[in-house]
Design a protein around this motif. Structure first.
Motif, PDB file in Angstrom:
ATOM      1  N   UNK A  31       0.836  -1.204   0.000  1.00  0.00           N
ATOM      2  CA  UNK A  31       0.000   0.000   0.000  1.00  0.00           C
ATOM      3  C   UNK A  31       0.873   1.257   0.000  1.00  0.00           C
ATOM      4  N   UNK A  32       1.926   1.245   0.792  1.00  0.00           N
ATOM      5  CA  UNK A  32       2.838   2.390   0.834  1.00  0.00           C
ATOM      6  C   UNK A  32       3.503   2.591  -0.529  1.00  0.00           C
ATOM      7  N   UNK A  33       3.993   1.503  -1.126  1.00  0.00           N
ATOM      8  CA  UNK A  33       4.620   1.596  -2.450  1.00  0.00           C
ATOM      9  C   UNK A  33       3.651   2.136  -3.501  1.00  0.00           C
ATOM     10  N   UNK A  34       2.389   1.698  -3.408  1.00  0.00           N
ATOM     11  CA  UNK A  34       1.378   2.062  -4.409  1.00  0.00           C
ATOM     12  C   UNK A  34       0.632   3.349  -4.057  1.00  0.00           C
ATOM     13  N   UNK A  35       0.990   3.941  -2.928  1.00  0.00           N
ATOM     14  CA  UNK A  35       0.347   5.172  -2.448  1.00  0.00           C
ATOM     15  C   UNK A  35      -1.172   4.983  -2.288  1.00  0.00           C
ATOM     16  N   UNK A  36      -1.511   3.849  -1.692  1.00  0.00           N
ATOM     17  CA  UNK A  36      -2.900   3.536  -1.356  1.00  0.00           C
ATOM     18  C   UNK A  36      -2.969   3.282   0.141  1.00  0.00           C
TER      19      UNK A  36
END
Length: 192
Positions: A31-36
């Motif tokens: 989620x952090x990597x995907x900005x979600x």
């Protein structure tokens, strides 16, 4: 939404989760990597949130893959048959995912040539594993014994030749586009 769309939707969700798990990423990390948010990612994976194209692009990047690979559905071409070159005792398979690559199975019965002038050099890289027997790889001015279950990898710009030692041997080789072309041009030369 058609049944095919629903199947693709389900497949993509399963791929996202499978890639996340295979890479050892938690929901929070991806989620952090995907900005979600982690809850948004969880709902995407579980089918409780609609998939949006911009999220798929972001997820593909975060998972070190491409959008094409994430949504790919072609499964008809799973099995391929070799082309057979009986004169050179070879079977060759094209690698569909990379048309420049080919896999070759070859049976060698002759030792490598004893004359350096019969060794080939051409652009590319080659990799092979010995399935049975013992192969001899001449590479430049070096000689390598490659036994059953051992592999060799080398740049084909070095003069090279491969032959059998002590009886027939079988190889499985992978050629990049340039190495494959080099071998096709020199079919009348020594086996390698």
């Amino acid at each position: 939404m058609t049944q095919a769309d629903g199947e693709l939707d389900s497949l993509v969700r399963k791929r996202v989760r499978a890639l996340r798990v295979a890479q050892g990423l938690s929901l929070d990390e991806l989620a952090t990597r995907a900005r979600l948010s982690p809850s948004t990612l969880s709902r995407i994976e579980n089918g409780q949130r609609r998939l949006a194209l911009d999220q798929l692009v972001t997820l593909a990047r975060a998972l070190d893959t491409t959008l094409d690979q994430l949504v790919e559905t072609a499964t008809d071409d799973v099995i391929s048959n070799p082309t057979i070159d009986a004169a050179h005792q070879q079977m060759r398979w094209a690698v569909r995912a990379d048309p420049g690559m080919s896999v070759v199975r070859q049976r060698l019965t002759d030792p490598p040539p004893d004359s350096p002038s019969r060794m080939r050099a051409h652009p590319g890289r080659e990799w092979f594993v010995v399935l049975s027997g013992t192969a001899v790889l001449l590479l430049g001015n070096r000689r390598f014994r490659v036994e059953t279950n051992q592999a060799a990898e080398f740049p084909t710009m070095l003069p090279h030749a491969i032959g059998a030692e002590g009886g027939p041997c079988e190889l499985l080789g992978i050629f990049d586009r340039d190495a494959r072309r080099g071998h096709q041009r020199g079919d009348d030369g020594p086996s390698d």
